[in-house]
Structure formats: structure tokens, C-alpha cells
Design an enzyme around this catalytic site. Structure first.
Site, PDB file in Angstrom:
ATOM      1  N   HIS A 215      26.242  59.646 -35.486  1.00 47.61           N
ATOM      2  CA  HIS A 215      27.097  59.397 -34.317  1.00 47.61           C
ATOM      3  C   HIS A 215      27.548  57.946 -34.346  1.00 47.61           C
ATOM      4  O   HIS A 215      26.792  57.070 -34.765  1.00 47.61           O
ATOM      5  CB  HIS A 215      26.309  59.653 -33.017  1.00 47.61           C
ATOM      6  CG  HIS A 215      27.186  59.853 -31.836  1.00 47.61           C
ATOM      7  ND1 HIS A 215      27.721  58.784 -31.146  1.00 47.61           N
ATOM      8  CD2 HIS A 215      27.673  60.960 -31.254  1.00 47.61           C
ATOM      9  CE1 HIS A 215      28.470  59.250 -30.164  1.00 47.61           C
ATOM     10  NE2 HIS A 215      28.467  60.565 -30.208  1.00 47.61           N
TER      11      HIS A 215
ATOM     12  N   ASP B  90      26.272  68.435 -31.348  1.00 46.88           N
ATOM     13  CA  ASP B  90      26.804  69.641 -32.004  1.00 46.88           C
ATOM     14  C   ASP B  90      25.781  70.388 -32.826  1.00 46.88           C
ATOM     15  O   ASP B  90      26.043  71.504 -33.277  1.00 46.88           O
ATOM     16  CB  ASP B  90      27.980  69.238 -32.900  1.00 46.88           C
ATOM     17  CG  ASP B  90      29.120  68.689 -32.067  1.00 46.88           C
ATOM     18  OD1 ASP B  90      29.511  67.533 -32.265  1.00 46.88           O
ATOM     19  OD2 ASP B  90      29.570  69.414 -31.167  1.00 46.88           O
TER      20      ASP B  90
HETATM   21  C1  SDX Z   1      30.952  64.302 -31.455  1.00 45.19           C
HETATM   22  O1  SDX Z   1      32.247  59.753 -30.083  1.00 45.19           O
HETATM   23  C2  SDX Z   1      31.680  60.687 -29.375  1.00 45.19           C
HETATM   24  O2  SDX Z   1      31.141  60.444 -28.329  1.00 45.19           O
HETATM   25  C3  SDX Z   1      31.770  62.075 -29.959  1.00 45.19           C
HETATM   26  C4  SDX Z   1      30.917  63.127 -29.279  1.00 45.19           C
HETATM   27  C5  SDX Z   1      31.399  63.380 -27.858  1.00 45.19           C
HETATM   28  O3  SDX Z   1      30.608  63.883 -27.054  1.00 45.19           O
HETATM   29  O4  SDX Z   1      32.612  63.167 -27.606  1.00 45.19           O
HETATM   30  O5  SDX Z   1      29.561  62.723 -29.224  1.00 45.19           O
HETATM   31  C6  SDX Z   1      30.972  64.468 -29.988  1.00 45.19           C
HETATM   32  O6  SDX Z   1      32.015  64.236 -32.027  1.00 45.19           O
HETATM   33  C7  SDX Z   1      29.625  64.155 -32.171  1.00 45.19           C
HETATM   34  C8  SDX Z   1      29.815  63.878 -33.700  1.00 45.19           C
HETATM   35  C9  SDX Z   1      30.100  65.212 -34.382  1.00 45.19           C
HETATM   36  N1  SDX Z   1      30.433  65.002 -35.815  1.00 45.19           N
HETATM   37  C10 SDX Z   1      29.593  65.367 -36.775  1.00 45.19           C
HETATM   38  O7  SDX Z   1      28.459  65.808 -36.573  1.00 45.19           O
HETATM   39  C11 SDX Z   1      30.184  65.212 -38.172  1.00 45.19           C
HETATM   40  C12 SDX Z   1      29.122  64.582 -39.094  1.00 45.19           C
HETATM   41  N2  SDX Z   1      28.960  63.192 -38.646  1.00 45.19           N
HETATM   42  C13 SDX Z   1      29.660  62.153 -39.401  1.00 45.19           C
HETATM   43  O8  SDX Z   1      30.956  62.546 -39.805  1.00 45.19           O
HETATM   44  C14 SDX Z   1      29.562  60.786 -38.712  1.00 45.19           C
HETATM   45  O9  SDX Z   1      28.263  60.601 -38.408  1.00 45.19           O
HETATM   46  C15 SDX Z   1      30.378  60.504 -37.488  1.00 45.19           C
HETATM   47  C16 SDX Z   1      31.829  60.776 -37.697  1.00 45.19           C
HETATM   48  C17 SDX Z   1      29.901  61.286 -36.324  1.00 45.19           C
HETATM   49  C18 SDX Z   1      30.188  59.016 -37.170  1.00 45.19           C
HETATM   50  O10 SDX Z   1      30.803  58.334 -38.161  1.00 45.19           O
HETATM   51  P1  SDX Z   1      30.776  56.720 -38.187  1.00 45.19           P
HETATM   52  O11 SDX Z   1      30.283  56.088 -36.957  1.00 45.19           O
HETATM   53  O12 SDX Z   1      32.110  56.299 -38.683  1.00 45.19           O
HETATM   54  O13 SDX Z   1      29.618  56.498 -39.173  1.00 45.19           O
HETATM   55  P2  SDX Z   1      29.816  56.051 -40.640  1.00 45.19           P
HETATM   56  O14 SDX Z   1      30.746  57.054 -41.291  1.00 45.19           O
HETATM   57  O15 SDX Z   1      30.174  54.615 -40.629  1.00 45.19           O
HETATM   58  O16 SDX Z   1      28.348  56.287 -41.205  1.00 45.19           O
HETATM   59  C19 SDX Z   1      27.499  55.226 -41.448  1.00 45.19           C
HETATM   60  C20 SDX Z   1      26.768  55.641 -42.731  1.00 45.19           C
HETATM   61  C21 SDX Z   1      27.710  55.872 -43.904  1.00 45.19           C
HETATM   62  O17 SDX Z   1      26.936  55.620 -45.059  1.00 45.19           O
HETATM   63  P3  SDX Z   1      27.015  54.124 -45.764  1.00 45.19           P
HETATM   64  O18 SDX Z   1      28.493  53.833 -45.967  1.00 45.19           O
HETATM   65  O19 SDX Z   1      26.355  53.185 -44.764  1.00 45.19           O
HETATM   66  O20 SDX Z   1      26.222  54.280 -47.051  1.00 45.19           O
HETATM   67  O21 SDX Z   1      26.098  56.889 -42.523  1.00 45.19           O
HETATM   68  C22 SDX Z   1      26.655  57.864 -43.401  1.00 45.19           C
HETATM   69  C23 SDX Z   1      28.001  57.333 -43.867  1.00 45.19           C
HETATM   70  O22 SDX Z   1      28.313  57.855 -45.153  1.00 45.19           O
HETATM   71  N3  SDX Z   1      26.778  59.085 -42.620  1.00 45.19           N
HETATM   72  C24 SDX Z   1      26.434  60.306 -43.061  1.00 45.19           C
HETATM   73  C25 SDX Z   1      26.660  61.161 -41.955  1.00 45.19           C
HETATM   74  N4  SDX Z   1      27.128  60.442 -40.924  1.00 45.19           N
HETATM   75  C26 SDX Z   1      27.217  59.171 -41.331  1.00 45.19           C
HETATM   76  N5  SDX Z   1      25.982  60.751 -44.226  1.00 45.19           N
HETATM   77  C27 SDX Z   1      25.743  62.082 -44.331  1.00 45.19           C
HETATM   78  N6  SDX Z   1      25.930  62.970 -43.315  1.00 45.19           N
HETATM   79  C28 SDX Z   1      26.380  62.533 -42.121  1.00 45.19           C
HETATM   80  N7  SDX Z   1      26.549  63.404 -41.115  1.00 45.19           N
END
Ligand code: SDX
Length: 434
Positions: A312, A369
Site C-alpha cells: 500500500h 483487497d
Molecule cells: C487500494 O491509496 C489507497 O488508499 C488505495 C486503497 C483505497 O482504499 O482507496 O487502499 C485501495 O487500492 C489498495 C491497493 C490495492 N492494490 C494492490 O493490492 C496491487 C498490488 N500492490 C502494489 O501494486 C503496490 O503495493 C501498490 C500499488 C498498492 C502501492 O504501490 P507503491 O506505493 O507505488 O509502492 P512501490 O511500487 O513503490 O513499492 C515499493 C516496493 C517496490 O520494490 P523496490 O523498488 O523497493 O525493490 O515494494 C514492491 C515494489 O516493487 N512492491 C511489491 C508489491 N507492492 C510493492 N512487490 C511485490 N508485490 C507487491 N504487491
């Protein structure tokens, strides 16, 4: 709304020019202070740079506060766990829209107002028939909600508080009817009209699952779980879809069109589309023996696979909504006598992931989710309806934030700048010289 105050000044010095800039630091009621950069470009000629707005406050707001490190979510100061435990969704809608929990009389009146707006103009049913039967229900939602902007000309003066509230009530009231119709249309079943004697969640279940051929019996435990799911998805500060609604509304656009924009943004798998993607991921993993292989894929930067329902932007602790949903899973599946192997698989996936350094170091915990899809599947919704339910529940948050934006004296039309990396001016080349 507690007024923001001036806390102190911060000085920014630029070694390239030797100049210094004084930037006011503003303080709200709780949470990080902000550096007010509104005059920075005028004074320094510099923009600030923050793709995805990871460290940028886009507005003042008094509706929802999240402490990501503490895993805390407050709506108008009340803990989401308390609201989910002790309120129904209508009370939470009143709280988000009006800033306080309703007393008994206010609750009754609000529920009556919403109930008597649940029907649609009969012409609106024609929009559904323009879609293919296999259209994704979210595509139908975007189209039909946008079409509402062609129907309610008596509530489009966004500067009239009364008309804003009428539009807000209509949106909260009609979303369940439209969502149920989207499901009925895609399944080829006849449309069902709202029943005013039913509660908000009961009405939605009835419109979705009842058929003319037999009496539909509402399971109170399912209705309670539905209502709780609505509460947990009601609002969540300046997330992507809420920011979309705010920026659309900042141009003075029609409120129904603004909500259609929010629905479009929510559909993405990184946002509200994740609940549908979680189920698809669990089906793909299939068995707990495959979990290690998929965790390696999730860590591999060259592999597009992400652990859906994990991570998140704000929570670097367990999303409190996931905690409530995880315990609701047991309740609902027991009530329904459903023994879904996907629930065990989800639990095992969570256990193993939270023991893995990659997820622990990055503080990637289950979000809202991760468990919601399992409950929705047990209730009988197809995965294509999961994000529709999220949009249904989030509509009250979108309209509450839209109202707050419209009445914010600081609000201007949203218009970010950029760091330009393209070509500087160059001489035009006629086509015969290219
Ligand atoms: C919702 O914003 C809100 O409030 C949204 C929400 C709401 O109520 O409105 O809470 C609802 O949308 C919840 C999120 C649902 N999405 C998912 O579950 C999809 C999977 N999650 C990822 O796509 C991700 O975690 C996000 C999009 C939710 C957050 O992305 P960020 O903040 O841009 O995080 P990031 O991509 O910068 O991640 C930081 C690190 C990265 O690795 P490094 O570059 O540091 O090596 O964590 C990794 C990312 O690659 N990472 C993941 C991951 N999420 C982040 N790696 C594997 N699986 C994941 N799910």
C-alpha cells in the site's frame, strides 16, 4: 474543520545562486506538517518534483486520516474498527457527509432520504441495453453513471449547497440499483426494482440475487457482512480515485461526470481492481505448494507478477480494514457453510509472505483487497462484480470529498506542472525534406 496553523518557517538555500527562500510550515490537527510551496516557483523559478504525489498534500481535508505506520484509519476521528463493529453503512455515510454521527432521529431521516432516491428514471434502463451482454460490469458503471449527468438538471449548480446535497444523496442511493442492474444485465436475468422496506444492504442483495421465479430470502449474516464491507470501503483520504474526483470537480464539472471519472480510475488493478485480481492470482497459484514459486515471481523485477492484495502507498503496517475483513471471512463462510480452499490458500500465502524478508523489509502487508474477494465470492458475486462493489461503497467518500473540495476557499483548478525532458525549439522540416 480545524483550521491549519502556521507552525514555523523553513529556509531553503540554493548553492547554485546563493539565494535563500523562506517557506512557511503549516500544521493541521494530527499527522505530518506540510511545507507550503505555493510561492516557491514565483520566488525561485523552481517547480517541486513528486511523480505519483508520494510526499505531496494536494488539499486540506477533515474527513479521513490514515497513519500508515500505525495501521490507523479514522473517519472524522472515529476508528474504522469501531465504526465497522457498531454502525451501519448509512450512519457512516451521514458521518462522512455531515461530519458527525447521527442521532436516532437524524439516522431515520437520512435512511428515509436515501431509500426514496433508490429508483432510476425509467429511460436510464435503455443505456444498459446498448452494452454487449459480456461487457465488464465496470464498463457499464462508467457509462451509466456518466449518463446520469444527462438526467438531473435540478442538481447541477455546484455552488448551491442544497443542490450539491441532492446530487450526493442521489449518487449514494442509486449506486446499488445501478450496480445490481449491471449484474442482472450481464447475467441475462430480468431487472429487479428497489424495495423501500429493505435496508440499504438488504435492498442491494435483493436487487442483485432475487429472481421473479421465487421468493428471495435475505440471510441477515450476509446482509450484515455486506453492510460491513461497504463501511470498510467508504473512504480512504486522497487515494487515486478520490484525487481523480477532486481534480475533475475542480474544473466545476457535473457531479455525476466526476463520479464516473472516479469509477474509471478505481477500475485499475493497482487500485480498486485489485480485489478481482486477488482471486485470479489465488486461482493461478492453485495450491500452497506453489506459493514459494509465486513469491519469487513477485520479487523478480523482470517479472510483471505482483502479489495482488499486498502492499500500500500509505500503510506500512497491516491495513486495519484487512484485519476486520479477515475475521469476517470466518463468520460469513461459517454462516454460509462454505468451505473455500481459497481462504486457506490466502491465509497460507499471507503467513509465508509475512515471514519473507523481501515483504518484511518493504513493509508489504495485506491490504483491504486481500480478503474482500473471498467473502464476496462466498456471498455469490462473480469476480467481475468485485470492483463494482468497491465503487458502490466508495461513492459516499467521493461525494464527501467532492463537497469538501467545492467549499474549500483555497481550492483552484488542479493543474500540475512537469519536468520537461523533450526537445527544445527546433526548425520546422517540410515533408519533402524529412
Ligand atoms: C487500494 O491509496 C489507497 O488508499 C488505495 C486503497 C483505497 O482504499 O482507496 O487502499 C485501495 O487500492 C489498495 C491497493 C490495492 N492494490 C494492490 O493490492 C496491487 C498490488 N500492490 C502494489 O501494486 C503496490 O503495493 C501498490 C500499488 C498498492 C502501492 O504501490 P507503491 O506505493 O507505488 O509502492 P512501490 O511500487 O513503490 O513499492 C515499493 C516496493 C517496490 O520494490 P523496490 O523498488 O523497493 O525493490 O515494494 C514492491 C515494489 O516493487 N512492491 C511489491 C508489491 N507492492 C510493492 N512487490 C511485490 N508485490 C507487491 N504487491
Amino acid at each position: 474543520m480545524a483550521e491549519k496553523t502556521h507552525s514555523h518557517d523553513m529556509t531553503l538555500s540554493d548553492p547554485a545562486t546563493g539565494k535563500e527562500y523562506t517557506l512557511p510550515v503549516l500544521e493541521g490537527s494530527v499527522g505530518p506538517k506540510v511545507i507550503d510551496i505555493r510561492k516557491l516557483y514565483g520566488q525561485s523559478g523552481y517547480f517541486t518534483y513528486d511523480p505519483g504525489f508520494t510526499s505531496t498534500a494536494s488539499c486540506d481535508s477533515a474527513i479521513t486520516y490514515i497513519d500508515g505506520d500505525a495501521g490507523q484509519l479514522l473517519h472524522r476521528g472515529y476508528r474504522i474498527e469501531d465504526l465497522a463493529e457498531h454502525c451501519n453503512y448509512m450512519e457512516v455515510c451521514y458521518l462522512l457527509l455531515r461530519g458527525k454521527l447521527p442521532n436516532a432521529a437524524e439516522k431515520t431521516e437520512f435512511e428515509h432520504t436515501i431509500t426514496y432516491h433508490t429508483m432510476l428514471h425509467e429511460q436510464i434502463l435503455n443505456f444498459f441495453r446498448g452494452f454487449r451482454r459480456d461487457a465488464h460490469p465496470m464498463a457499464i458503471m462508467v457509462g451509466v453513471i456518466g449518463a446520469l449527468s444527462a438526467f438531473y438538471h435540478d442538481s447541477t449548480d455546484i455552488n448551491d449547497p442544497e443542490q450539491r446535497m441532492v446530487a450526493s444523496h442521489r449518487l449514494v442511493a442509486k449506486m446499488p440499483t445501478i450496480a445490481a442492474l449491471a449484474f442482472k444485465y450481464s447475467s441475462g436475468q430480468p431487472f429487479t426494482y428497489p424495495q423501500n422496506k429493505l435496508s440499504y444492504a438488504e435492498n442491494f442483495l435483493h436487487m442483485t440475487f432475487s429472481v421473479p421465479a421465487e421468493e428471495y430470502e435475505i440471510n441477515p449474516a450476509v446482509a450484515r457482512a455486506m453492510d460491513k464491507i461497504f463501511i470498510l470501503h467508504a473512504d480512504h483520504e486522497q487515494n487515486a480515485s478520490t484525487s481523480t474526483v477532486r481534480i475533475a470537480g475542480s474544473s466545476g464539472a457535473n457531479p455525476f461526470a466526476c463520479i464516473a471519472a472516479g469509477i474509471s480510475c478505481l477500475w485499475g488493478p493497482a487500485h480498486g481492481g485489485a480485489n478481482e485480481a486477488v482471486l485470479q492470482m489465488l486461482y493461478e497459484i492453485g495450491h500452497k505448494d506453489n506459493i514459494p514459486k509465486y513469491l519469487e515471481k513477485a520479487k523478480d523485477k523482470n517479472d510483471p507478477f505482483r502479489l495482488m492484495g499486498f502492499g500500500h502507498r500509505v500503510y506500512k503496517n497491516l491495513d486495519p480494514r484487512a484485519g476486520v475483513l479477515k475475521s469476517s471471512c470466518d463468520e460469513v463462510l461459517d454462516q454460509l457453510g462454505v468451505n473455500d480452499p481459497l481462504l486457506e490458500l490466502a491465509r497460507e500465502l499471507e503467513r509465508i509472505a509475512l515471514e519473507d524478508d523481501y515483504f518484511r523489509e518493504r513493509k508489504l502487508f495485506p491490504n483491504v483487497d486481500f480478503y474482500s474477494g473471498i467473502i464476496l465470492k462466498a456471498i455469490g458475486f462473480p469476480t467481475s462484480m468485485f470492483t463494482v462493489l468497491f465503487a458502490l461503497a466508495r461513492t459516499v467518500g467521493w461525494v464527501a470529498q467532492w463537497n469538501e473540495m467545492i467549499t474549500d476557499p483555497n481550492q483552484k483548478i488542479g493543474r500540475p506542472r512537469q519536468l520537461f525532458t523533450g526537445s527544445d525549439e527546433r526548425a520546422f522540416i517540410p515533408i519533402d525534406k524529412r
